[in-house]
Design a protein around this motif. Sequence first.
Motif, short mmCIF file in Angstrom:
data_model
loop_
_atom_site.label_atom_id
_atom_site.label_comp_id
_atom_site.label_asym_id
_atom_site.label_seq_id
_atom_site.Cartn_x
_atom_site.Cartn_y
_atom_site.Cartn_z
N THR A 1 32.34 29.24 -16.48
CA THR A 1 32.63 27.83 -16.21
C THR A 1 31.57 26.93 -16.81
N GLU A 2 30.31 27.33 -16.72
CA GLU A 2 29.23 26.55 -17.34
C GLU A 2 29.42 26.48 -18.86
N VAL A 3 29.83 27.58 -19.44
CA VAL A 3 30.08 27.58 -20.88
C VAL A 3 31.18 26.58 -21.22
N TRP A 4 32.26 26.61 -20.45
CA TRP A 4 33.38 25.68 -20.68
C TRP A 4 32.90 24.23 -20.52
N GLU A 5 32.18 23.96 -19.44
CA GLU A 5 31.74 22.59 -19.18
C GLU A 5 30.77 22.10 -20.25
N SER A 6 29.90 22.98 -20.73
CA SER A 6 28.92 22.56 -21.73
C SER A 6 29.59 22.14 -23.03
N VAL A 7 30.64 22.85 -23.42
CA VAL A 7 31.34 22.48 -24.66
C VAL A 7 32.10 21.17 -24.46
N GLN A 8 32.67 20.95 -23.27
CA GLN A 8 33.36 19.68 -23.02
C GLN A 8 32.39 18.51 -23.05
N ILE A 9 31.21 18.70 -22.49
CA ILE A 9 30.19 17.65 -22.51
C ILE A 9 29.75 17.38 -23.94
N LEU A 10 29.56 18.43 -24.71
CA LEU A 10 29.18 18.26 -26.11
C LEU A 10 30.26 17.50 -26.88
N LYS A 11 31.51 17.79 -26.58
CA LYS A 11 32.63 17.09 -27.21
C LYS A 11 32.58 15.59 -26.88
N THR A 12 32.33 15.28 -25.62
CA THR A 12 32.26 13.87 -25.20
C THR A 12 31.10 13.15 -25.89
N ILE A 13 29.95 13.82 -25.99
CA ILE A 13 28.80 13.23 -26.67
C ILE A 13 29.16 12.87 -28.11
N MET A 14 29.89 13.77 -28.76
CA MET A 14 30.24 13.52 -30.16
C MET A 14 31.30 12.42 -30.29
N GLN A 15 32.26 12.42 -29.38
CA GLN A 15 33.31 11.39 -29.43
C GLN A 15 32.75 10.00 -29.17
N GLU A 16 31.84 9.91 -28.21
CA GLU A 16 31.27 8.62 -27.84
C GLU A 16 30.03 8.25 -28.67
N LYS A 17 29.56 9.23 -29.47
CA LYS A 17 28.36 9.05 -30.30
C LYS A 17 27.16 8.61 -29.46
N SER A 18 27.07 9.12 -28.26
CA SER A 18 25.97 8.74 -27.37
C SER A 18 24.62 9.24 -27.86
N TYR A 19 24.62 10.20 -28.77
CA TYR A 19 23.37 10.71 -29.33
C TYR A 19 22.67 9.67 -30.21
N GLU A 20 23.40 8.66 -30.67
CA GLU A 20 22.84 7.69 -31.61
C GLU A 20 21.76 6.81 -31.00
N LYS A 21 21.68 6.77 -29.68
CA LYS A 21 20.66 5.92 -29.05
C LYS A 21 19.28 6.58 -29.05
N PHE A 22 19.24 7.85 -29.44
CA PHE A 22 17.97 8.58 -29.41
C PHE A 22 17.31 8.58 -30.78
N GLU A 23 15.97 8.65 -30.77
CA GLU A 23 15.20 8.73 -32.01
C GLU A 23 15.41 10.09 -32.65
N ASN A 24 15.53 10.10 -33.96
CA ASN A 24 15.74 11.35 -34.70
C ASN A 24 14.39 12.01 -34.97
N LYS A 25 13.73 12.41 -33.88
CA LYS A 25 12.42 13.01 -33.98
C LYS A 25 12.27 14.01 -32.85
#
Length: 427
Positions: free
Chosen positions: A398-422
């Motif tokens: 279940t954790e594996v399933w949830e982690s991939v869904q969360i990763l999918k949401t991060i990519m769809q919403e591009k929420s990673y863009e607020k972080f410094e690329n460092k």
Amino acid sequence: MSYASIPLTKNYAGELDAQDELAKYRDEFYLLPSMYLDGNSLGLMSKRAEKSLSDLVQSWKELGIEGWTTGQHPWFFLSEKLGEMSASLVGANPEEVIVTGSTTINLHQMAATFYQPEGKRTKIIATELDFPTDIYALQSHIKLHGLDPDEHLIRVASRDGRLIEEEDIISAMTDEVALVVLPTVLYRSGQLLDIERLTKAAHDKGILIGFDGCHSVGAIPHYFSKWGVDFAYWCNYKYVNAGPGSVGSIYVNRKHFGRTPGLAGWYSSKKDKQFDMEHTLDVCETAGAYQTGTPHMFSLAPLLGSLEMFEEVSVEVLREKSLKLTRYMMDLIEVELTGMGFVIANPQEDERRGGHVSLEHEEAVRICKALKEAGIIPDFRAPNIIRLAPVAFYTTYTEVWESVQILKTIMQEKSYEKFENKRGVVA
């Protein structure tokens, strides 16, 4: 086994968890509020490891110096006891394993002992994808022999920047090679090398061969004695869950017993002779010879509790679940993250895959930061790799399933863009 043809749903993940015979061991660990997918860097703390550490602290409190030879776990013999308990993890005889030192110190010991350049046999084989500490250590020993590392350290090239082909390693095994030192599993891509094949090839050409088992021991069965591996070394803080900075381990094939260690110390002595205090070393005729100084007892102690679980559950059983977890994760990634720029860098074949999934993405640094914010602890490796390690003892489907869904949401919403690329100081 592939799950690509069956439902990749949360309900199905729950069904897999309900069928999991190892599920009870999850309660043995102190779980974090976040989903923990970084056990290939540092395993979680178990309650048994906590207890064995507490017990050893108590022995100091109650016994003082008498703790060296009395109590439940006499300190003077603890490294040997843990070596015996660890032997099944690598398919060794009990006397062929000793718990001592750290990964790098133990490699220095093995290189000092087994790298003896003579005549035209002066070169060492490694790979260009090795963990840096192995390269640094091997370079230092080449220099100590008055040789040039650029000429005498052969780093076998990768054809694709991810994997190393065994054929290329074997092709490099010429009559100029004195020693081969390889990882069992490549730390970035998670590729499992064919240890048996490489060992036979080296020996057929009169070359000694050793392995860095840091990214495999505790997750993948090995049969070092059967395969004739000359030596190996590994840490115990990843899949063996013995805690940060825990003491490492050395395996030495019994055919080398009696050999004087390259880096000798008083713990290299036979146990019954050690306190004779002679200036002539009476070399221990087990892997214990490759110790140098007094063991760090409180760094050894958690391993007692951790290894109890490995005595109850074989590495073969852990490997079976690990392969299912990583296969399930890869199938989910292929379905849910299509077109989002991810590349699965680890081998797909079970027999070539270690214990973690290696994802390449140009935004790996920022994605890892977004995962942490969202309650998942991953692992970043430069320049562009996200390592995700579902560990058989405590990770659920279940954790594996949830982690991939969360990763999918991060990519769809591009929420990673607020972080410094460092990356952080510790990645």
